[in-house]
Design an enzyme around this catalytic site. Sequence first.
Site, PDB file in Angstrom:
ATOM      1  N   ASP A   1     -12.418  11.801   6.130  1.00  0.00           N
ATOM      2  CA  ASP A   1     -12.689  13.234   6.024  1.00  0.00           C
ATOM      3  C   ASP A   1     -14.166  13.565   6.166  1.00  0.00           C
ATOM      4  O   ASP A   1     -14.535  14.718   6.275  1.00  0.00           O
ATOM      5  CB  ASP A   1     -12.153  13.786   4.694  1.00  0.00           C
ATOM      6  CG  ASP A   1     -12.875  13.191   3.500  1.00  0.00           C
ATOM      7  OD1 ASP A   1     -13.444  12.103   3.656  1.00  0.00           O
ATOM      8  OD2 ASP A   1     -12.857  13.816   2.429  1.00  0.00           O
TER       9      ASP A   1
ATOM     10  N   CYS B   1       1.690 -16.523 -18.396  1.00  0.00           N
ATOM     11  CA  CYS B   1       1.022 -16.337 -19.692  1.00  0.00           C
ATOM     12  C   CYS B   1       1.474 -15.048 -20.364  1.00  0.00           C
ATOM     13  O   CYS B   1       1.749 -15.026 -21.568  1.00  0.00           O
ATOM     14  CB  CYS B   1      -0.496 -16.336 -19.505  1.00  0.00           C
ATOM     15  SG  CYS B   1      -1.174 -17.907 -18.940  1.00  0.00           S
TER      16      CYS B   1
END
Length: 545
Positions: A439, A31
Site C-alpha cells: 500500500d 513437553c
Amino acid sequence: MTSTPPDTTGSPLEEMAAFRMKIGGMSCSFCTATIDKAYGRIDGVFEVGVSLAHEEGLIKYDPSKVTPEKLRRTLEDMGYTYRDPEKLRSFDEDGAELRREGGRLVVAATFTIVSLLLMLFGQWLAIVEIPLMPWLLLTLALNTMFVTGWFVKKMAWASLRRGILNQHVLLEFAAFAGIAGGFLGLFVLDNFPVGDFFAASTLVTTYHILSHYASLVVRTRSSQAVRRLMALRPDTARVIRNGEEIEVPIDDVVAGDRVRIRPGESIPVDGTVEDGVSAVNEALVTGESMPAEKVPGDEVIGGSINQTGTLVVTVTRVGDEAFLSQVAKSIDEARSLRPGVLQVVDVVLRYFAPTVLIFATGGFLVWTIVPALVGDGPNWNRALLAGLASLVMGYPCALGMATPLATIRGGGEAAQRGILMRSGEAFQVMGSTAFIVFDKTGTITRGEPTVHTVLPAAGVDPDEVLRCAASAEMNSEHPLARAVEDEADARGLELLDTTAFESHTGQGIEATLDGSVVLVGKPTWLAAQGLGLGALDDDRERLEN
C-alpha cells in the site's frame, strides 16, 4: 499450546483459583503435552493450559484441595523450572542460560565425535587396532548419559512413574537398549557389534541435548524481540507540571500530561504535538525512510525518533493502549498462532510414542520368536538391532519441534520487520503466495534516504550544485543532510568552509559559503524567499511521483 478442558464436577466455579507460571526447559510439543497430563491427573485441578511459544502455564484449581506450592513442586519434579510470571528475564539471564546449555552440548558433542572416530578407524576401516576400544566407548556412553544427560534421566523417570510416554522416555529406552546390547555383546553373545551399540547410546543422548539447545535458542531469540521493541521506549519522560519540567518514570505518565522531547531523543509516549516543529523518524510505524515533519496538531508515536527540533507533546495513550504495547502484543500473538498443520502434528504426537514402542517390541520379538519356531533359535543380533533401530529412528523431538518452533521464530522475525500475522493459516499460505500488493512504497525501500538524481539549472555543473548543498548541510541535523553529504563524499568532492549557518526548522537551512549565501530546503520555502525553481519544477514533480 495444549489445554485440558475444565472439569468442575463437584466444585462450583466460584471456588476456582488460578496459578500462572513461567516454565523453563520445554523444547517441543511433547513437553507441553507432558505438563498438561501431569497436572490433569492431580485431584482438584480443573483446567490446564500450557504454551510453548510464551513458555507459560495457567492452572485453574480448587484451593481447598491443591496449593500453589504443590503445583510448583509438580512442575519441578517433572524436570522443568519455575519462574515468576511477573518478573521479566534480562538479556544477561538469557545469555547465561544459553551458555550453560551450549556448554553441555559441546561436551556431549565431543564425546560423540570421539566415539565416531574410534569406530571409524578402529572398526569400520580397521586402520588401527585400539586396545580396550569397547570399554572406551562404554565410558564415553556412560558419561554422556549419566553426567551430561542426567537432566534427561530425571525428566524421563518423572514422566514414566506418572504413566506418561514422551520423547524423554523414548530416548532413555533407546539409550539403555544400546547399553544393554553392548553388555550382551561383551559377556554373552559372540561376533556382536558391541561398539555400535555403545556409540548409539552416546549419539541419541547428544541428539536430544542438541534438540533441547536448538529449541532454547529459537524461543529465546523470539522472546527477546518483544523486549527489544519495548526498549525503544525510554524509561523516563520529561513532564511539564505546574510550570516545571520534571523527569518521571514512564509508568507514572498519564493521559493529558505534557511531555517535552529534545532533538535526538526517542519519543516516550503516544500523543499530539502541542508546541514545536521537528522532523520525526517514524520508520518503526510506517516503514518510510523519510522523516515526517511534525507541527502543532500532528500525532506522534512512542518509540519514534525526534530528529531536529524540540517538541512539547500532550499524551493521549499510555500503558497497554500505547502503540508499542499493541505491537508487542501482536508479536506475542504471532508467536502463539496455531496453523492447521500444527494441530495435526499434536494429534499425531498423542499416538507417536506408544506406536514407536510397539514397533520396537515387535521388531525384537519377530527376530527372537520366529527363528525359534522354525528351529534356528533366536537371532539375538538382528533382534537387538531391530529394536534399537526402531527406537533411534523413531525419536520424536524433531517432529514435535519443527512446526511449532518454525511458527514461533517466524512470527517473531516477521513482527520485528513490521509484518504482523493475524491468523495461523497465514504461515501456511505464504509459501504459495505468487503476488504481494504493497500500500506504500516505503515498505520496500532500503530504510535510509539516498541521493538519486541531481538536476542543475542550465549551464551549471551538477557536481558544483552537490558540493554547495553538501557544504551548507554540514551543520544540519536533518537526515536528508546526511544523504547529501554521503553522495558528495562518494563523488570525491571537496567541501567549502561555512562561515555562517542558520536552521529554519521544518523548512530548510541558510549558510554562507565563501561570501555567498546558499539556501537549501523545501520548494515552498525557497519560493517564499524569491527563489522559485522555474523550469526545474516540472522535473521535480515527475521525480517525486
